[in-house]
Design an enzyme around this catalytic site. Structure first.
Site, PDB file in Angstrom:
ATOM      1  N   ARG A  26      11.937   0.670  20.779  1.00  0.00           N
ATOM      2  CA  ARG A  26      13.135  -0.358  21.286  1.00  0.00           C
ATOM      3  C   ARG A  26      12.825  -1.778  21.344  1.00  0.00           C
ATOM      4  O   ARG A  26      13.400  -2.438  22.248  1.00  0.00           O
ATOM      5  CB  ARG A  26      13.821   0.138  22.512  1.00  0.00           C
ATOM      6  CG  ARG A  26      14.513   1.479  22.621  1.00  0.00           C
ATOM      7  CD  ARG A  26      15.652   1.779  21.742  1.00  0.00           C
ATOM      8  NE  ARG A  26      16.443   2.768  22.163  1.00  0.00           N
ATOM      9  CZ  ARG A  26      17.458   2.841  22.757  1.00  0.00           C
ATOM     10  NH1 ARG A  26      18.131   1.735  23.213  1.00  0.00           N
ATOM     11  NH2 ARG A  26      18.159   3.909  22.997  1.00  0.00           N
ATOM     12  N   ARG A  39      24.196 -10.646  19.564  1.00  0.00           N
ATOM     13  CA  ARG A  39      25.020  -9.530  19.594  1.00  0.00           C
ATOM     14  C   ARG A  39      26.355 -10.063  20.297  1.00  0.00           C
ATOM     15  O   ARG A  39      27.327  -9.371  20.070  1.00  0.00           O
ATOM     16  CB  ARG A  39      24.262  -8.771  20.940  1.00  0.00           C
ATOM     17  CG  ARG A  39      24.993  -7.575  21.487  1.00  0.00           C
ATOM     18  CD  ARG A  39      24.880  -6.276  20.497  1.00  0.00           C
ATOM     19  NE  ARG A  39      25.478  -5.275  21.256  1.00  0.00           N
ATOM     20  CZ  ARG A  39      26.758  -5.164  21.804  1.00  0.00           C
ATOM     21  NH1 ARG A  39      27.548  -6.156  21.583  1.00  0.00           N
ATOM     22  NH2 ARG A  39      26.958  -4.211  22.562  1.00  0.00           N
ATOM     23  N   ASP A  76      20.535   3.350  14.650  1.00  0.00           N
ATOM     24  CA  ASP A  76      20.554   4.349  15.818  1.00  0.00           C
ATOM     25  C   ASP A  76      20.352   5.698  15.359  1.00  0.00           C
ATOM     26  O   ASP A  76      20.846   6.082  14.115  1.00  0.00           O
ATOM     27  CB  ASP A  76      21.942   4.108  16.440  1.00  0.00           C
ATOM     28  CG  ASP A  76      21.456   4.648  18.132  1.00  0.00           C
ATOM     29  OD1 ASP A  76      21.027   3.976  18.858  1.00  0.00           O
ATOM     30  OD2 ASP A  76      21.815   5.790  18.188  1.00  0.00           O
ATOM     31  N   TYR A 152      23.676  15.596  21.882  1.00  0.00           N
ATOM     32  CA  TYR A 152      24.769  14.620  21.816  1.00  0.00           C
ATOM     33  C   TYR A 152      26.166  15.177  21.204  1.00  0.00           C
ATOM     34  O   TYR A 152      27.119  14.619  21.706  1.00  0.00           O
ATOM     35  CB  TYR A 152      24.251  13.057  21.042  1.00  0.00           C
ATOM     36  CG  TYR A 152      23.425  12.475  21.961  1.00  0.00           C
ATOM     37  CD1 TYR A 152      24.042  11.742  23.007  1.00  0.00           C
ATOM     38  CD2 TYR A 152      22.349  12.151  21.537  1.00  0.00           C
ATOM     39  CE1 TYR A 152      23.045  10.743  23.766  1.00  0.00           C
ATOM     40  CE2 TYR A 152      21.376  11.261  22.323  1.00  0.00           C
ATOM     41  CZ  TYR A 152      21.870  10.908  23.461  1.00  0.00           C
ATOM     42  OH  TYR A 152      21.165   9.932  24.185  1.00  0.00           O
TER      43      TYR A 152
HETATM   44  O1  CP3 Z   1      13.808  -1.415  18.116  1.00  0.00           O
HETATM   45  C1  CP3 Z   1      14.095   0.015  17.843  1.00  0.00           C
HETATM   46  O2  CP3 Z   1      13.262   0.881  18.430  1.00  0.00           O
HETATM   47  C2  CP3 Z   1      15.177   0.309  16.863  1.00  0.00           C
HETATM   48  C3  CP3 Z   1      16.506   0.525  17.111  1.00  0.00           C
HETATM   49  C4  CP3 Z   1      16.834   1.880  17.992  1.00  0.00           C
HETATM   50  C5  CP3 Z   1      18.005   1.776  18.637  1.00  0.00           C
HETATM   51  N1  CP3 Z   1      18.234   2.876  19.183  1.00  0.00           N
HETATM   52  C6  CP3 Z   1      19.024   0.544  18.805  1.00  0.00           C
HETATM   53  C7  CP3 Z   1      19.794   0.584  20.187  1.00  0.00           C
HETATM   54  C8  CP3 Z   1      16.266   2.959  17.989  1.00  0.00           C
HETATM   55  C9  CP3 Z   1      14.983   3.312  17.467  1.00  0.00           C
HETATM   56  C10 CP3 Z   1      17.006   3.854  18.900  1.00  0.00           C
HETATM   57  C11 CP3 Z   1      16.913   5.139  19.122  1.00  0.00           C
HETATM   58  C12 CP3 Z   1      17.749   5.918  19.831  1.00  0.00           C
HETATM   59  N2  CP3 Z   1      19.176   5.827  20.087  1.00  0.00           N
HETATM   60  C13 CP3 Z   1      17.381   6.938  20.872  1.00  0.00           C
HETATM   61  C14 CP3 Z   1      15.907   7.633  20.917  1.00  0.00           C
HETATM   62  C15 CP3 Z   1      15.127   6.718  21.761  1.00  0.00           C
HETATM   63  C16 CP3 Z   1      15.279   6.768  23.187  1.00  0.00           C
HETATM   64  O3  CP3 Z   1      15.532   5.660  23.659  1.00  0.00           O
HETATM   65  O4  CP3 Z   1      15.032   8.012  23.722  1.00  0.00           O
HETATM   66  C17 CP3 Z   1      18.563   7.315  21.695  1.00  0.00           C
HETATM   67  C18 CP3 Z   1      18.431   8.401  22.406  1.00  0.00           C
HETATM   68  C19 CP3 Z   1      19.732   6.730  21.066  1.00  0.00           C
HETATM   69  C20 CP3 Z   1      21.057   6.866  21.560  1.00  0.00           C
HETATM   70  C21 CP3 Z   1      21.466   5.658  22.009  1.00  0.00           C
HETATM   71  N3  CP3 Z   1      21.780   4.295  21.454  1.00  0.00           N
HETATM   72  C22 CP3 Z   1      21.797   5.418  23.560  1.00  0.00           C
HETATM   73  C23 CP3 Z   1      21.754   6.451  24.486  1.00  0.00           C
HETATM   74  C24 CP3 Z   1      22.224   4.130  23.651  1.00  0.00           C
HETATM   75  C25 CP3 Z   1      22.872   3.409  24.882  1.00  0.00           C
HETATM   76  C26 CP3 Z   1      21.589   3.298  25.870  1.00  0.00           C
HETATM   77  C27 CP3 Z   1      21.374   2.016  25.549  1.00  0.00           C
HETATM   78  O5  CP3 Z   1      20.047   1.888  25.506  1.00  0.00           O
HETATM   79  O6  CP3 Z   1      21.845   0.927  25.520  1.00  0.00           O
HETATM   80  C28 CP3 Z   1      22.190   3.421  22.550  1.00  0.00           C
HETATM   81  C29 CP3 Z   1      22.390   1.944  22.079  1.00  0.00           C
HETATM   82  C30 CP3 Z   1      21.196   1.283  21.522  1.00  0.00           C
HETATM   83  N4  CP3 Z   1      20.520   1.481  20.520  1.00  0.00           N
HETATM   84  C31 CP3 Z   1      21.263  -0.121  21.774  1.00  0.00           C
HETATM   85  C32 CP3 Z   1      20.163  -0.636  20.986  1.00  0.00           C
HETATM   86  C33 CP3 Z   1      19.415  -2.006  20.895  1.00  0.00           C
HETATM   87  C34 CP3 Z   1      21.711  -0.892  22.927  1.00  0.00           C
HETATM   88  C35 CP3 Z   1      23.231  -1.503  22.408  1.00  0.00           C
HETATM   89  C36 CP3 Z   1      23.579  -2.802  22.621  1.00  0.00           C
HETATM   90  O7  CP3 Z   1      23.334  -3.867  21.919  1.00  0.00           O
HETATM   91  O8  CP3 Z   1      24.392  -2.893  23.693  1.00  0.00           O
END
Ligand code: CP3
Length: 342
Positions: A26, A39, A76, A152
């Protein structure tokens, strides 16, 4: 193709490294003011990942700002359920919400295995990033693990217990296996598509591994990780099964090069359970990064020493939390890069 900095790939393959490589799960996202600014200009998160130019820009932000040893493509894990037939919305401050969920066999019949072609926008972003990186550092591709994506798809969003998803496993076992297999085939096609587009290594995120028992994990997750790892060809594979230290011994049998660790088990014990062959990745508690610089430095050095100078990729034990101070993140990365093993 020779990368100028291939520390991560050498560490993954178990080759000699002169220092431990470091990146953060992340790292592309809300910890960076550049990301938060961009964003604000787009309608939503999904608009960002579906736009190859913007996804490329966000992927490169942490490379420039933090000096990490690898980029990870901005996307994602939920793009796979969506392409299989379950669209979702990403709601600010809430998380993902699926419009439809899988409740029974009939729902599974309405889904399809993706052949990967539907995710062209991700491959396009990968090509753009590779061009911009100009062989400076490796690019990581990724996917969710079948169990985590299944969770999910049944649950429709996040959950504390994932009890709906687990109920499905235990009451509709045959259908659950059918869906897990469809997800696995989709993941294989998708990861192969990312590899063809140019990623140098891939990571599989099993974020909800920790809600399963060892027996359930062996039945419903591990075989599908095996299937994916056996099918993927050409690049090293990292498997990160969060909170699943109970499965480390079985991970030995999975054809992956690197195993990601969270912070819940002593490093020496993880190494003992996993054996000497595979590289380990992790595992600092992300909350340490809220501490002051001296404490972050100390905790990072203790971690590095425990892992040793070889077969380790430094990372956190989970994705960096969005409100982490940037100075803390930088302190972690700089400490890894400056550390000298005795
Ligand atoms: O930098 C990186 O790692 C690359 C991008 C990346 C994102 N999500 C971007 C993202 C990666 C590798 C993920 C993986 C991901 N997505 C996982 C596995 C990793 C982990 O955290 O366990 C999971 C479970 C998800 C599903 C997901 N995506 C959730 C539950 C959420 C909401 C919670 C949150 O963190 O906001 C997301 C959203 C998300 N994915 C954001 C980002 C940057 C936030 C979105 C925003 O800008 O508001």
């Amino acid at each position: 193709m020779n990368l100028k900095n291939d520390l991560l790939l050498r560490a993954a393959r178990g080759e000699t490294i002169e220092r431990t490589p470091v990146w953060l799960m992340r790292q592309a996202g809300r910890i960076l003011p550049q990301y938060r600014a961009l964003r604000k200009k787009v309608k939503d998160f999904k608009g960002l990942i579906a736009n190859p130019e913007l996804a490329c820009e966000v992927t490169l932000q942490p490379v420039k700002e933090l000096g990490v040893d690898a980029a990870i493509i901005f996307s994602d894990i939920l793009v796979i359920p969506e392409e299989m037939g379950l669209p979702y919305n990403m709601i600010d401050s809430v998380g993902p919400r699926f419009q439809k969920t899988v409740k029974n066999v009939g729902d599974i019949k309405s889904l399809h295995v993706c052949d990967g072609d539907e995710l062209d926008y991700v491959y396009e972003a990968i090509s753009l990033v590779k061009e911009d990186l100009n062989n400076k550092i490796p690019l990581i591709g990724f996917s969710g693990a079948p169990w985590t994506l299944f969770a999910y798809m049944v649950e429709g969003g996040g959950s504390k217990t994932f009890s709906k998803a687990k109920k499905f496993l235990f009451t509709e076992s045959e259908s659950a296996h059918k869906l897990l297999d469809m997800i696995s085939d989709s993941v294989i096609a998708y990861l192969q598509g990312q590899i063809d587009a140019g990623v140098d290594i891939v990571q599989i995120f099993d974020s909800w591994a920790g809600v399963l028992s060892p027996e359930a994990y062996n039945n419903y997750s591990l075989p599908y990780l095996q299937k994916i790892c056996n099918a993927i060809d050409g690049v090293p594979i990292i498997v990160f099964a969060k909170d699943a230290h109970y499965v480390l011994e079985d991970m030995k049998e999975v054809k992956c090069d690197v195993v990601g660790l969270d912070w819940t088990m002593p490093i020496s014990e993880s190494r003992k359970r996993l054996g000497k062959k595979k590289t380990l990745q992790g595992n600092l508690d992300p909350c340490i990064l809220y501490s002051d610089a001296a404490d972050i430095k100390l905790a990072t050095e203790v971690m590095l020493k425990e892992f040793g100078s070889q077969k380790h990729i430094a990372n956190l034990g989970h994705g960096v939390y969005p409100d982490t101070p940037l100075d803390g993140v930088k302190c972690f990365i700089d400490t890894v890069k400056q550390y000298k093993f005795e």
